[in-house]
Write an enzyme that holds these catalytic residues in place. Structure first.
Site, mmCIF file in Angstrom:
data_model
loop_
_atom_site.group_PDB
_atom_site.id
_atom_site.type_symbol
_atom_site.label_atom_id
_atom_site.label_comp_id
_atom_site.label_asym_id
_atom_site.label_seq_id
_atom_site.Cartn_x
_atom_site.Cartn_y
_atom_site.Cartn_z
ATOM 1 N N ARG A 71 -12.252 -74.121 -54.911
ATOM 2 C CA ARG A 71 -12.715 -74.505 -53.575
ATOM 3 C C ARG A 71 -13.310 -73.307 -52.844
ATOM 4 O O ARG A 71 -12.755 -72.208 -52.861
ATOM 5 C CB ARG A 71 -11.544 -75.087 -52.771
ATOM 6 C CG ARG A 71 -10.729 -76.089 -53.550
ATOM 7 C CD ARG A 71 -9.500 -76.536 -52.803
ATOM 8 N NE ARG A 71 -9.824 -77.451 -51.725
ATOM 9 C CZ ARG A 71 -8.986 -77.776 -50.752
ATOM 10 N NH1 ARG A 71 -7.784 -77.233 -50.714
ATOM 11 N NH2 ARG A 71 -9.352 -78.615 -49.813
ATOM 12 N N GLY A 86 -17.692 -80.054 -46.023
ATOM 13 C CA GLY A 86 -18.646 -80.489 -47.029
ATOM 14 C C GLY A 86 -19.877 -79.637 -47.165
ATOM 15 O O GLY A 86 -20.787 -79.983 -47.937
ATOM 16 N N ARG A 236 -7.191 -77.441 -40.876
ATOM 17 C CA ARG A 236 -8.146 -76.733 -40.030
ATOM 18 C C ARG A 236 -8.181 -77.414 -38.671
ATOM 19 O O ARG A 236 -7.767 -78.565 -38.528
ATOM 20 C CB ARG A 236 -9.542 -76.731 -40.654
ATOM 21 C CG ARG A 236 -10.127 -78.114 -40.866
ATOM 22 C CD ARG A 236 -11.385 -78.066 -41.703
ATOM 23 N NE ARG A 236 -11.886 -79.403 -42.008
ATOM 24 C CZ ARG A 236 -12.675 -79.676 -43.049
ATOM 25 N NH1 ARG A 236 -13.028 -78.720 -43.870
ATOM 26 N NH2 ARG A 236 -13.094 -80.907 -43.251
ATOM 27 N N HIS A 763 -31.798 -86.187 -9.125
ATOM 28 C CA HIS A 763 -33.104 -85.538 -8.971
ATOM 29 C C HIS A 763 -34.161 -86.088 -9.925
ATOM 30 O O HIS A 763 -35.286 -86.373 -9.519
ATOM 31 C CB HIS A 763 -32.958 -84.029 -9.201
ATOM 32 C CG HIS A 763 -32.100 -83.356 -8.186
ATOM 33 N ND1 HIS A 763 -32.527 -83.107 -6.898
ATOM 34 C CD2 HIS A 763 -30.834 -82.889 -8.256
ATOM 35 C CE1 HIS A 763 -31.568 -82.509 -6.224
ATOM 36 N NE2 HIS A 763 -30.530 -82.364 -7.026
#
Length: 831
Positions: A71, A86, A236, A763
């Protein structure tokens, strides 16, 4: 050593082991169950060679040719603000040393794929290196992802689990329809899918434990093996969540995003937020509220301005009326507040509403307001000219020389300068506006059944005395008179044009005179942390280049504005005639109200215009204070003071604290928030984005918003998220998150306007009406659902946006120069 066992990882050594390995190290340090393995550090990537012997030894320690997962663990991966999910490679079921070495090479190579490079650029990451994690494979019975906060609604009190039989990659890649579980306080007794109640309970318990240990909501990949043992494969931070406010008592609070009323969806700098809060306090104290404590209904979350509505939603007398009362803030607010009112956690109770403060302000200001409104109604042109003349006085007050030699001296002046503007000049400039709004509302009421709201709104198109309109027409005149320099102004990069202007080598096109009048303006101009055009005229050059591309005289801004004014006058005649024909007694009053509304509404932009002179001087004084702090070694550059608040700057002047690291961290946070695309319109203190809990409305005929400026237009879309450096070809339709006056130079070549937020009184829509271009506001996710180049039709009365069926062909259209109109506008619509 370039190979480290996972059990020996230092979670703080991201530069060496990357984000994924750091997350695994934190899980192991917390005592969680993680598959065995090792990490190949970034030193090997830097050297460009794999340490074969070290890898072979570490692999052998895992077992005899055991299958492993290889990984990526880049230094810019699994970060608190960017997951890189990914973007780099993971290779599963790798067996044998040679295949393992090849998989490591593949992970290294994935750092430089187009998708990874684009993702880093989009998240402001300028460099990255690659470590690689190798772990024994788990043969899962079920696997998936656990979010310890709801990633869709933001609710911190909910966990979300997606699970599927077998490998979790099918869930992560989206190749299977996962079993979906949303866990609140209760767990279903008999859940459907691949997980039972005990497994859901274990996952929730693990999620709570990890979130508490790591201090933030987590995105956790997990697997259950054949024996039912839970393994954690990754953790994570959930990067998409909107920041939650700090609530000391734990009570549920409700906040409404209010910055869009000033065209501000981008985050404000800390100093900009601090100055706004101080100005609000000064204003209240100046107009009879007495001494105001530091508690305020204004909250800045993610740098955006929110108003706390909790006391009104708790109060039995105002609770049910709140959705209707807040409708002026935009139609997206209404259904969200209707949902909030039904929330059982917000049961009615008596909460203090500062009605006494409101009463004191009304009593203090009512006599002068009444006199001002009457004067505006009696002599509208004379009163308008008198109000406009106050700009010179305010400019002189705010641009006087500063004689301060200390940080405290500059801060004192910065905090006092508003007092000269917030008083008589700014308050008196509001009187004609209130008169105009009253007249327009009165006319609409009298004309019920005879005219639509869009028709009544149409009478203010091309209105006189609008400083924003005058500013843009002045810029158009510069472009019209600079045609001899067209090649220079279109073909030269803007930074070079700015340099030429500053060193005096640019031909005189009247820019210096323009900036002398309008140099205190900018996009996001209510944030004192944003440079003014006088400091950085780059957006002005962008606007001039846009105007120079326009060659059709009928589409010229002055011609469009004149045509809008003529059509407005014709509309007044038509509406008065209808009144004569069907309600003759009220016709004279209708005529009076419509004409007064038109004569006075242009001053709507003027109070803010005055205030911006004060903000310009505040910015100047703050930068001067920042320069002193730089000399004293407390900041790296003067602009860094904008990433402090007023109290922090004062404290630094007193105690000499080194604020460089704080300013750097705040700047990085601000830069990340600048990239946020979605801001909740109504937010709960538990993190829930209320709109995200509502069903997404489906409209077969197109996208629905709210009509804010009448008319229809068909043209190519131009999606712009920041006006700096923006280009819009003549006849294109501007699609933006929101707009403020700093965006309005783009309106003069646009065929129409579409925004994601706003209100009819804000505005952008106001200026659109005055220019005679159709506008549709509050189109949810417009900047993602519409792509640049698509042919769209907008109806500023019905609020419908129709996208032609052109798909990718339209989206891929080159954005080359074009001087021909690219829109079709219905005759009589004023564009």
């Amino acid at each position: 050593m370039t190979v480290i066992p996972l059990t020996e990882l230092d979670p703080g050594a991201i530069d060496r082991i990357g984000g994924k390995a750091a997350g695994l190290g934190a899980l192991i340090a917390a005592g969680e169950r993680v598959p065995a393995g090792f990490c190949l550090t970034t030193e090997a990537y830097d050297a460009g060679s794999i340490p074969r012997e070290e890898i072979a030894a570490a692999y052998a320690d895992l077992g005899d040719d055991v299958p492993v997962a290889v990984r990526s663990s880049a230094t810019a991966e699994d970060l608190p603000w960017a997951s890189f999910a990914g973007q780099q490679d993971t290779i599963l079921d790798v067996t044998g040393l040679e295949d393992l070495l090849a998989a490591i090479e593949a992970c290294w190579a994935s750092l430089d794929t187009e998708r990874a490079i684009a993702y880093r650029a989009a998240n402001g990451v300028t460099g990255s290196r690659m470590a690689v994690v190798v772990q024994t494979m788990i043969e899962p019975r079920a696997a998936g992802v656990l979010f310890t906060a709801n990633p869709i609604t933001g609710a911190r009190g909910e966990m979300v689990i997606d699970a599927a039989p077998g490998l979790g990659t099918a869930v992560v890649d989206g190749t299977v329809e996962a079993d979906h579980y949303v866990l609140g306080e209760q767990i279903p007794q008999h859940p459907r899918g691949c997980l039972d109640r005990a497994e859901l309970a274990e996952l929730r318990s693990v999620g709570r434990r990890i979130q508490e240990h790591l201090g933030a909501p987590q995105d956790i990949e997990w697997a259950l093996d054949a024996d039912g043992t839970l393994w954690l494969l990754q953790s994570r931070a959930v990067t998409s969540l909107f920041p939650v406010p700090e609530v000391e008592d734990g009570e549920l609070r409700v906040y409404m995003e209010a910055g869009h009323m000033q065209g501000m969806l981008r985050p404000m700098t800390p100093m900009g937020s601090s100055v706004l809060v101080q100005v609000g306090r000064q204003w209240l104290e100046m107009f009879g509220a007495g001494t105001v404590d530091k508690s305020s209904p204004i909250r800045f979350l993610g740098g955006r301005m929110f108003l706390e509505l909790t006391p009104f939603l708790r109060n039995p007398s105002t609770r049910r009326r709140m959705p209707e009362m807040m409708a002026a803030y935009g139609p997206r607010v209404v259904p969200a507040l209707e949902k909030v009112v039904q929330d059982p956690r917000l049961t009615p109770q008596r909460m203090r509403i500062p009605l006494g403060t409101v009463a004191r302000i009304v009593a203090h200001t009512a006599p002068s307001v009444a006199r001002g409104v009457v004067a505006a109604l009696r002599r509208p042109d004379a009163e308008s000219r008198r109000i406009l003349a106050s700009a010179d006085t305010v400019r002189e007050i705010c641009e006087g020389p500063a004689h301060r030699a200390t940080v405290i001296g500059h801060l004192d002046l910065a905090e006092r300068v508003h007092l000269a503007v917030l008083g008589a000049p700014m308050m008196e400039s509001l009187h004609p506006l209130w008169a105009a709004m009253g007249c327009q509302s009165g006319a609409a009421w009298l004309l019920k059944g005879l005219a639509t709201d869009s028709e009544v709104s149409g009478v203010v198109r091309g209105a006189p005395y609008n400083v924003t309109t005058e500013m843009n027409l002045a810029l158009w005149r510069i472009a019209a008179e600079a045609t001899d320099h067209r090649e220079l102004l279109i073909g030269t990069p803007v930074p070079q044009l700015v340099t030429k202007f500053r060193d005096g080598t640019l031909p005189d096109i009247g820019l210096e005179q323009f900036l002398a009048v309008y140099g205190h303006r900018a996009a996001a101009e209510i944030d004192v942390g944003v440079p003014r055009w006088g400091e950085d005229p780059s957006p002005v050059f962008d606007a001039i280049a846009n105007y120079l591309r326009l060659t059709d005289e009928e589409q010229a801004p002055d011609a469009r504005f004149r045509r809008a004014a003529e059509e407005a006058e014709a509309t007044i005649e038509e509406l008065v005639q209808r009144a004569r024909d069907q309600r003759a007694p009220i016709a004279p009053l209708v005529s009076f109200l419509l004409r007064r509304a038109r004569q006075l509404i242009g001053l709507r932009e003027f109070p803010k215009y005055l205030w911006l002179f004060a903000l310009k001087q505040v910015r100047r004084e703050l930068l001067a204070a920042g320069a002193i702090l730089v000399e004293q070694g407390q900041l790296d550059e003067a602009e860094d003071i904008m990433f402090l608040d007023l109290e922090e700057a004062r404290s630094a002047a007193r105690d000499g604290a080194d604020l460089r690291e704080l300013a750097t961290q705040r700047r990085a946070t601000h830069d990340r928030e600048m990239r946020r695309r979605h801001v909740p319109v109504v937010l709960l203190s538990d993190g829930t984005d209320v709109e995200a809990t509502l069903p997404v409305p489906e409209h077969a005929d197109g996208l629905r918003g709210t009509g804010a400026a009448p008319g229809t237009a068909t043209g190519r879309a131009r999606v712009i998220r920041d006006p700096r450096g923006a280009r819009i070809d003549p006849g294109e339709i501007l699609v933006a998150p929101t707009t403020d006056p700093g965006w309005t130079p783009l309106f003069l070549t646009a065929a129409g306007l579409v925004t994601e937020t706003g209100a009819a009184m804000a505005h952008g829509p106001t200026v659109a009406r005055e220019y005679g271009i159709p506008a549709v506001i509050c189109v949810r996710d417009a900047t993602t659902q519409i792509r640049t180049g698509q042919l769209i039709t907008i109806d500023g009365a019905s609020g419908l946006v129709t996208i032609a069926d052109e798909g990718a062909e339209a989206a891929d259209r080159p954005e080359g120069d074009s001087s021909e109109p690219r829109s079709a506008v219905r005759p009589g619509d004023g564009a």
